[in-house]
Design a protein around this motif. Sequence first.
Motif, PDB file in Angstrom:
ATOM      1  N   HIS A 162       3.149  54.850 141.332  1.00 29.55           N
ATOM      2  CA  HIS A 162       2.386  53.723 140.799  1.00 29.55           C
ATOM      3  C   HIS A 162       3.253  52.984 139.787  1.00 29.55           C
ATOM      4  O   HIS A 162       3.199  53.243 138.599  1.00 29.55           O
ATOM      5  CB  HIS A 162       1.099  54.220 140.151  1.00 29.55           C
ATOM      6  N   SER A 181      -0.773  48.370 150.327  1.00 32.70           N
ATOM      7  CA  SER A 181       0.362  47.724 149.665  1.00 32.70           C
ATOM      8  C   SER A 181       1.681  48.203 150.256  1.00 32.70           C
ATOM      9  O   SER A 181       2.635  47.435 150.386  1.00 32.70           O
ATOM     10  CB  SER A 181       0.371  48.029 148.172  1.00 32.70           C
ATOM     11  N   LEU A 196       9.533  41.521 143.032  1.00 28.45           N
ATOM     12  CA  LEU A 196       8.809  41.057 144.220  1.00 28.45           C
ATOM     13  C   LEU A 196       7.318  40.828 144.012  1.00 28.45           C
ATOM     14  O   LEU A 196       6.799  39.786 144.412  1.00 28.45           O
ATOM     15  CB  LEU A 196       9.000  42.077 145.358  1.00 28.45           C
ATOM     16  N   ALA A 197       6.620  41.774 143.438  1.00 23.83           N
ATOM     17  CA  ALA A 197       5.162  41.673 143.452  1.00 23.83           C
ATOM     18  C   ALA A 197       4.542  42.430 142.283  1.00 23.83           C
ATOM     19  O   ALA A 197       4.155  43.588 142.418  1.00 23.83           O
ATOM     20  CB  ALA A 197       4.619  42.220 144.772  1.00 23.83           C
ATOM     21  N   PRO A 198       4.410  41.760 141.133  1.00 28.19           N
ATOM     22  CA  PRO A 198       3.842  42.426 139.963  1.00 28.19           C
ATOM     23  C   PRO A 198       2.438  42.970 140.212  1.00 28.19           C
ATOM     24  O   PRO A 198       2.021  43.911 139.550  1.00 28.19           O
ATOM     25  CB  PRO A 198       3.811  41.314 138.907  1.00 28.19           C
ATOM     26  N   GLY A 199       1.714  42.410 141.177  1.00 30.85           N
ATOM     27  CA  GLY A 199       0.339  42.858 141.404  1.00 30.85           C
ATOM     28  C   GLY A 199       0.226  44.081 142.287  1.00 30.85           C
ATOM     29  O   GLY A 199      -0.848  44.652 142.421  1.00 30.85           O
ATOM     30  N   MET A 200       1.327  44.510 142.906  1.00 33.33           N
ATOM     31  CA  MET A 200       1.221  45.605 143.869  1.00 33.33           C
ATOM     32  C   MET A 200       1.451  46.984 143.258  1.00 33.33           C
ATOM     33  O   MET A 200       1.085  48.001 143.838  1.00 33.33           O
ATOM     34  CB  MET A 200       2.167  45.367 145.046  1.00 33.33           C
ATOM     35  N   ARG A 201       2.049  47.017 142.074  1.00 37.63           N
ATOM     36  CA  ARG A 201       2.229  48.290 141.350  1.00 37.63           C
ATOM     37  C   ARG A 201       2.929  49.343 142.198  1.00 37.63           C
ATOM     38  O   ARG A 201       2.438  50.471 142.307  1.00 37.63           O
ATOM     39  CB  ARG A 201       0.883  48.839 140.845  1.00 37.63           C
ATOM     40  N   PRO A 216       3.708  33.833 138.921  1.00 38.31           N
ATOM     41  CA  PRO A 216       3.429  34.109 140.339  1.00 38.31           C
ATOM     42  C   PRO A 216       4.152  33.152 141.297  1.00 38.31           C
ATOM     43  O   PRO A 216       4.527  33.567 142.404  1.00 38.31           O
ATOM     44  CB  PRO A 216       1.908  33.931 140.432  1.00 38.31           C
ATOM     45  N   LEU A 272       3.434  37.474 151.331  1.00 39.27           N
ATOM     46  CA  LEU A 272       2.837  38.802 151.136  1.00 39.27           C
ATOM     47  C   LEU A 272       1.358  38.803 151.521  1.00 39.27           C
ATOM     48  O   LEU A 272       0.847  39.751 152.116  1.00 39.27           O
ATOM     49  CB  LEU A 272       3.004  39.248 149.681  1.00 39.27           C
ATOM     50  N   ARG A 273       0.698  37.704 151.195  1.00 39.40           N
ATOM     51  CA  ARG A 273      -0.716  37.579 151.526  1.00 39.40           C
ATOM     52  C   ARG A 273      -0.908  37.594 153.046  1.00 39.40           C
ATOM     53  O   ARG A 273      -1.784  38.275 153.574  1.00 39.40           O
ATOM     54  CB  ARG A 273      -1.211  36.268 150.934  1.00 39.40           C
ATOM     55  N   TYR A 317       7.235  34.431 143.001  1.00 36.76           N
ATOM     56  CA  TYR A 317       7.163  35.538 143.953  1.00 36.76           C
ATOM     57  C   TYR A 317       6.610  35.022 145.288  1.00 36.76           C
ATOM     58  O   TYR A 317       5.912  34.017 145.305  1.00 36.76           O
ATOM     59  CB  TYR A 317       6.317  36.669 143.370  1.00 36.76           C
ATOM     60  N   PRO A 318       6.922  35.709 146.391  1.00 40.02           N
ATOM     61  CA  PRO A 318       6.526  35.189 147.718  1.00 40.02           C
ATOM     62  C   PRO A 318       5.049  35.448 148.003  1.00 40.02           C
ATOM     63  O   PRO A 318       4.697  36.201 148.914  1.00 40.02           O
ATOM     64  CB  PRO A 318       7.438  35.959 148.673  1.00 40.02           C
ATOM     65  N   THR A 319       4.226  34.799 147.198  1.00 40.09           N
ATOM     66  CA  THR A 319       2.780  35.013 147.253  1.00 40.09           C
ATOM     67  C   THR A 319       2.222  34.842 148.658  1.00 40.09           C
ATOM     68  O   THR A 319       1.491  35.690 149.165  1.00 40.09           O
ATOM     69  CB  THR A 319       2.098  34.017 146.284  1.00 40.09           C
TER      70      THR A 319
END
Lengths: 500, 500
Positions: B198, B372, B339-344, B139, B147-148, B142-144
């Motif tokens: 997705h 997202s 960019l963002a593995p959590g955003m799917r 993490p 993005l947050r 990535y630009p945590t």
Amino acid sequence: MNDLSFERRAARAASLSDGQPLYRQLADHYRRAIGNGALRAGDRMPSMRAFMQRHGVSLATATESYRVLERAALIEARPRSGYFVRMPPAALPAALEPDPAQLPGEAQFVGIHSAISTLVSKFQRFPDALNLGGATACPELYPTDALRQAAMRALRREPTLLTSAGPDLGDPALRAVIARRALDGGIEIGADEIIMTHGGIEAVNLALRAVTQPGDTVAVESPCFFGLLQVLESLGLRALEIPASPSTGLAIDALSFALQHHRGIKAVVVVPNLQNPLGSVMPDAHKAALVELCSHAGVALIEDDPYRELVDDEPAPKSLKAWDTDGTVIHCTSFNKTLAPGMRIGWINGGRWHPRVRMLKFAQSRHNQQLSQVVLAGFLETGAYARHLQRLRDSLRCQRERMALSIAAAFPEGTRFTPPRGGLFFWIELPRGLSSAALFDAALDDGIRIMPGTVFSNTGRFDHFIRLSCPSTDLDLLDDAARRVGRLARRMSGHRGADA
Amino acid sequence: MNDLSFERRAARAASLSDGQPLYRQLADHYRRAIGNGALRAGDRMPSMRAFMQRHGVSLATATESYRVLERAALIEARPRSGYFVRMPPAALPAALEPDPAQLPGEAQFVGIHSAISTLVSKFQRFPDALNLGGATACPELYPTDALRQAAMRALRREPTLLTSAGPDLGDPALRAVIARRALDGGIEIGADEIIMTHGGIEAVNLALRAVTQPGDTVAVESPCFFGLLQVLESLGLRALEIPASPSTGLAIDALSFALQHHRGIKAVVVVPNLQNPLGSVMPDAHKAALVELCSHAGVALIEDDPYRELVDDEPAPKSLKAWDTDGTVIHCTSFNKTLAPGMRIGWINGGRWHPRVRMLKFAQSRHNQQLSQVVLAGFLETGAYARHLQRLRDSLRCQRERMALSIAAAFPEGTRFTPPRGGLFFWIELPRGLSSAALFDAALDDGIRIMPGTVFSNTGRFDHFIRLSCPSTDLDLLDDAARRVGRLARRMSGHRGADA
């Protein structure tokens, strides 16, 4: 009027016992009195002072009770005279029961994609039309601010939510709270028997993929949700439409007959609570019989149950899964209709096909995005969800009651509908020969989106039906829109005469 | 050492012209000098003062240049003596080229589900293992925070994001900015030719569903991403494995031969840039030939391209879609790796099958969650994404260089690998006879998760390969882990001797 007397202590006790606010109990009491004729059109309601004394309640409670009845268009205020029971609407007959012996033939639904594409492209030409064609309520009816705050808290507490991959199958905390809440629907499963999905539609896709091969036949309710027909077509499945009653849902006898005479049926898909579009709720005995029937036939019973918590009954009805003893039932549901249409969160329990569903979900789209799940878990863990549902049901009931009056007043003679048991849509049978496709076009020209019956079946049996929703809290807006659609229908069916 | 002289003005001009920071240009300059032998192991590097004078740069720039080289393990500091070029690793031979004439037989991959299930259940028993088996970075890379913050802003600006349904096919603003950015990959499409999905895996599913029927054959690279093999199995498709080169990817001649001799091939799936697991990048001429070949054969070319922006080359290589003139190429990609593995979030352009892809996406899972997408659109519209990618590539290069040294030093004789052209994984051939499944088990016992070659093919040809990632910015952690895996491999292959 004797039966209107109310024991102060009894009311208080009831209020404590079932958690319903007193004003709502009192409103329900008068609603029943109007419904069963104890109070008639034109009767004067008790004055506020009399109401307060009779029921031993505060002015705030009395006012709130009358507000509920007024919003539902059951009573009306007359200047300097007080409140009166409203004139009843022109009575509309209930919808007809289907003939269970008349099984439509097997259809492949190769036309549903283009029918839906046509609708969607028409929607796009009128993006600002008032949407009475949907299945979700307006954003004001969902806990927008609470969810937004929860999302901000989650982002502060778990900074890498957007940049680290979430757990397979879904957030464990969310699945745990869903498992606890599922007990309300009679479902006893563990958190590890739940897989989070992209809305309920992905759950239904996975269920069908788990138990069928292309070319197989699937029994569905007739009419049924057009999205289901599209899923069947996209998976190369054949649909066998089984008649469904506007009050009790799927005709069990008809399904039993079909299972005996079509050996190729691999699955049955049913919306047991607030069937879409009928609004019917299956009685418990039917649910038990249906599960038993499918279990005995060795056929998967796919339950799509996103509306259960919108049913008005207390307690809410059970899911089919509650009667499942051998894994016959695949349970699919979502939070799209009850909580947050923008979050696209559903879940599935695959019954005895659960391992295959799990594999298919992993192969098809991996785990869901984590942020929404964390937000949802936090919300479900508090009492906020139950309070939200109560408010949502209360508001939808008022909206439905007002809409029912408007439909009854404005639609042409020969129109039928059975009031739904909750939720927000009406399945309306127009006079025979009136084309719902033409009415759809005319309504869209007039700035209102409705759903034509043509897409709820491939048999053509419902081409003179429409599904009409009451998503808004603005009752006058709903009333106006329903009357406009009714007027168009009247014009098409050749009726003349003053608009009600 | 003449070639190390650097013109101050030239450097400054270059710095302005291509936007690369000066310290990185200087580090690259010395990297090349070490690579081509102009500087040899043990050579003393210029002192800081000499470096500053020679290149006309500040102390900060000089320090930063040395830091980059040191992190990449190309130079080392010796106390009170300055910096020296490090001893070279034990040289490892490059991976072998495949024999294009040797086409593996057609396989149905009926075993991949259980192989993956076995892996996953083992992962779950060691949840705290250091994950060198994945395809995303940690993490921190990535630009945590950006993005947050963007998510919080979006929630403040659009309060009903979570409670109102988003637009079909995806957020229009996001699709517009993606269409603009796609030009960098040589792809000219409009925003309305993009469908959000997705993740990339849903895109690949939709692509395959759009162009195949169960029982059809699909040509894939050998080895290829295990997730693809699982998708094929889940859709009832047969896979035909086409040899792929560790440096240039898919063997075009072998595919051409296969297309001539297997009439049933309906699609070809290729990862053209940083093939997973090979790390190869197809040369432009190969890409052009591949598109031409598929177009001529009337076969869909499904391009899975999530790693393009992780390739080290400047400018980045093009997508296969850049050569598409008749809609033969279906382009699939995602932001999971970049960019963002959590955003799917992924997207697809379906080429000439785009309408069918759109229908399948609607039937399968409707639109993506909106929040997202709004966050992503905001981020992509600024220059922040390009800056992030530069930082990510820089860091991954250091990580790869350090990992390459560790592998070369610690793995047994007979080990081969070709350094990848970017990204974060190594495809390592172990000495023949060494079982990657056994090494996987041993590494997991030792707290390290790797990917065994067994799941990258159904032919068994890669059972002595592993895929090893370098996701972390903690180079010592990576070094230690790679050495521990290497030690286990040495022990298994019967080697003795001191650990390097």
